[in-house]
Design an enzyme around this catalytic site. Sequence first.
Site, PDB file in Angstrom:
ATOM      1  N   LYS A  64     -68.155 -12.052   9.059  1.00 17.74           N
ATOM      2  CA  LYS A  64     -69.552 -12.374   8.740  1.00 17.74           C
ATOM      3  C   LYS A  64     -69.732 -13.884   8.787  1.00 17.74           C
ATOM      4  O   LYS A  64     -69.193 -14.612   7.954  1.00 17.74           O
ATOM      5  CB  LYS A  64     -69.955 -11.874   7.351  1.00 17.74           C
ATOM      6  CG  LYS A  64     -71.481 -11.975   7.134  1.00 17.74           C
ATOM      7  CD  LYS A  64     -71.885 -12.016   5.675  1.00 17.74           C
ATOM      8  CE  LYS A  64     -71.858 -13.418   5.121  1.00 17.74           C
ATOM      9  NZ  LYS A  64     -72.956 -14.293   5.645  1.00 17.74           N
ATOM     10  N   GLY A  91     -65.532 -21.157   1.653  1.00 17.70           N
ATOM     11  CA  GLY A  91     -66.863 -21.435   1.136  1.00 17.70           C
ATOM     12  C   GLY A  91     -66.793 -22.067  -0.234  1.00 17.70           C
ATOM     13  O   GLY A  91     -65.811 -22.741  -0.579  1.00 17.70           O
ATOM     14  N   SER A  92     -67.817 -21.852  -1.026  1.00 21.04           N
ATOM     15  CA  SER A  92     -67.926 -22.516  -2.317  1.00 21.04           C
ATOM     16  C   SER A  92     -66.961 -21.924  -3.330  1.00 21.04           C
ATOM     17  O   SER A  92     -66.583 -20.753  -3.262  1.00 21.04           O
ATOM     18  CB  SER A  92     -69.359 -22.401  -2.850  1.00 21.04           C
ATOM     19  OG  SER A  92     -69.626 -21.071  -3.267  1.00 21.04           O
ATOM     20  N   THR A  93     -66.581 -22.749  -4.299  1.00 20.25           N
ATOM     21  CA  THR A  93     -65.669 -22.303  -5.339  1.00 20.25           C
ATOM     22  C   THR A  93     -66.291 -21.195  -6.183  1.00 20.25           C
ATOM     23  O   THR A  93     -65.614 -20.241  -6.586  1.00 20.25           O
ATOM     24  CB  THR A  93     -65.274 -23.494  -6.227  1.00 20.25           C
ATOM     25  OG1 THR A  93     -64.535 -24.435  -5.421  1.00 20.25           O
ATOM     26  CG2 THR A  93     -64.413 -23.063  -7.398  1.00 20.25           C
ATOM     27  N   GLU A  94     -67.592 -21.290  -6.456  1.00 18.42           N
ATOM     28  CA  GLU A  94     -68.259 -20.284  -7.282  1.00 18.42           C
ATOM     29  C   GLU A  94     -68.172 -18.903  -6.632  1.00 18.42           C
ATOM     30  O   GLU A  94     -67.823 -17.912  -7.284  1.00 18.42           O
ATOM     31  CB  GLU A  94     -69.726 -20.666  -7.509  1.00 18.42           C
ATOM     32  CG  GLU A  94     -69.938 -21.900  -8.367  1.00 18.42           C
ATOM     33  CD  GLU A  94     -69.599 -23.198  -7.648  1.00 18.42           C
ATOM     34  OE1 GLU A  94     -69.551 -23.193  -6.388  1.00 18.42           O
ATOM     35  OE2 GLU A  94     -69.344 -24.207  -8.323  1.00 18.42           O
ATOM     36  N   GLY A 136     -66.059 -18.034  -4.310  1.00 19.11           N
ATOM     37  CA  GLY A 136     -64.636 -17.701  -4.224  1.00 19.11           C
ATOM     38  C   GLY A 136     -64.121 -17.045  -5.497  1.00 19.11           C
ATOM     39  O   GLY A 136     -63.309 -16.109  -5.443  1.00 19.11           O
ATOM     40  N   GLU A 149     -60.176 -20.562   0.795  1.00 19.67           N
ATOM     41  CA  GLU A 149     -60.239 -22.007   1.040  1.00 19.67           C
ATOM     42  C   GLU A 149     -61.594 -22.450   0.526  1.00 19.67           C
ATOM     43  O   GLU A 149     -62.623 -22.141   1.120  1.00 19.67           O
ATOM     44  CB  GLU A 149     -60.056 -22.300   2.527  1.00 19.67           C
ATOM     45  CG  GLU A 149     -59.728 -23.755   2.817  1.00 19.67           C
ATOM     46  CD  GLU A 149     -60.951 -24.571   3.217  1.00 19.67           C
ATOM     47  OE1 GLU A 149     -61.451 -25.303   2.331  1.00 19.67           O
ATOM     48  OE2 GLU A 149     -61.380 -24.459   4.357  1.00 19.67           O
ATOM     49  N   CYS A 206     -65.166 -29.570   3.343  1.00 18.04           N
ATOM     50  CA  CYS A 206     -64.522 -29.252   2.055  1.00 18.04           C
ATOM     51  C   CYS A 206     -63.499 -30.304   1.665  1.00 18.04           C
ATOM     52  O   CYS A 206     -63.323 -30.603   0.482  1.00 18.04           O
ATOM     53  CB  CYS A 206     -63.840 -27.892   2.138  1.00 18.04           C
ATOM     54  SG  CYS A 206     -64.961 -26.504   2.407  1.00 18.04           S
ATOM     55  N   GLU A 228     -68.674 -31.407  -6.371  1.00 15.21           N
ATOM     56  CA  GLU A 228     -68.717 -31.481  -4.912  1.00 15.21           C
ATOM     57  C   GLU A 228     -70.169 -31.588  -4.456  1.00 15.21           C
ATOM     58  O   GLU A 228     -70.973 -30.697  -4.719  1.00 15.21           O
ATOM     59  CB  GLU A 228     -68.064 -30.253  -4.297  1.00 15.21           C
ATOM     60  CG  GLU A 228     -67.980 -30.318  -2.783  1.00 15.21           C
ATOM     61  CD  GLU A 228     -67.316 -29.104  -2.178  1.00 15.21           C
ATOM     62  OE1 GLU A 228     -66.591 -29.260  -1.184  1.00 15.21           O
ATOM     63  OE2 GLU A 228     -67.540 -27.984  -2.703  1.00 15.21           O
TER      64      GLU A 228
END
Length: 481
Positions: free
Chosen positions: A181, A233-236, A238, A255, A289, A386
């Site tokens: 996706k 993508g974003s930590t949230e 993830g 990542e 990133c 970030e």
Amino acid sequence: MRFEYSPAPESRATVTLRDSYGLFIGGAFVPGSSVFKTISPASEEVLAEVTHAGPEDVDRAVASARQAYERTWSAMPGRERGKYLFRIARLIQERSRELAVLETMDNGKPIRESRDIDVPLAAAHFFYHAGWADKLGYAGFGSSPRPLGVVGQVIPWNFPLLMLAWKVAPALACGNTVVLKPAETTPLTALLFAEICQQADLPPGVVNIVTGDGATGQALVAHPGIDKVAFTGSTEVGKEIARACAVSGKRLTLELGGKAANVVFDDAPVDQAVEGIVNGIFFNQGHVCCAGSRLLVQESVYDEVLAALRRRMGTLRLGDPLDKNTDVGAINSRAQLDKISELVSSGEAEGASRWSAPCPLPDRGFWFAPTVFTEVSQAHRIAREEIFGPVLSVLTFRTPAEAVEKANNTPYGLSAGVWTEKGSLILWMASRLRAGVVWANTFNRFDPSSPFGGYKESGFGREGGRHGLEAYLDVTGNADV
């Protein structure tokens, strides 16, 4: 001195856009549940209509990938799989201009970066992993490592084609099939890659591409037919995926975000370091990133480095991403521009000093001038969070130990940079920095043979190199391990 350049736009004629794109399932484009529009961030013009995949569409894609895995791909000898990857790599090279222009139109990054970095690296990843396809028994994971099955992959909008290559190439080389996706704002090069898969005669169902928003990604990650999830993508997001996979038993690599420190010592060659600083934070508009968004400068050379940095920022050209002279392109979306603006406002409110490069911003599209903050403390939001934009926070240090302490004072751990002429100091720093990648006297250098990944809230697992193969192999019960 600022040089004036005549416009040198790359022609859009090399790209033939469809009015509407379906989902790529089972080797063909098929209709889906609904549609959305993808726009150019540089002009806000509508580029194409793209299908929004719903849960039933994800079901079809996973079923197609499962069938291809069981009947074709996993049983195919590695040398034959490698031929397909080589063919895809060559087709990426042959269609490189088309891919670069489309990437710039859909993403907003300068054509020089798409042309000279993203597309060549994407091809290189397929070439590299094609070479591994028949050598997996010699990769250090035992003599008979096995593929995992069907892999669900969710990629971000900052490097759409390159992130696709990072994930699809090793998965296919190891014998897995894929449902991918792409990001909602940058689906077009993934859909062009689907055409390349058709052109390469890749067996139907080996690669499936479903477009849509976060709900589509959530349906893919949660699907019971997925054996392994790979997310960038974003930590949230993830963290949400990690929680979902923890109870399902799916294999997972993440990542995620970063807040990298770029450390400049007093013996570093200033001009070289400044080029590395600029490349570290303003490359791809800071949508990286591993961007060097925290600059740590030794106090004795602070004034000299900052003056040289401001001079260099004054030469950056912001504007039409398709112009070959452009250094800084458009911010990818209105939502991302709003996030950058909000964090920059917080930096000013908390007492940091802001300086932006003097450059006019276009009237249409999403733009943000390259910006540097001084008088920054480690408590400021701009030093902790970030920003994912062309914004640099500058801090100082006196000793190497203080530099390490400040560099590691972050929940992230994706990358770092060290600038010094002392090789012993580079090794001393590298052994103490909690970062997955440490660059020495350079920044943002990538190679498919070199593993990439992070620690802490920057994720886990590695992509690229021999180490990146393990995430796509089942080595349990292998007596040679």
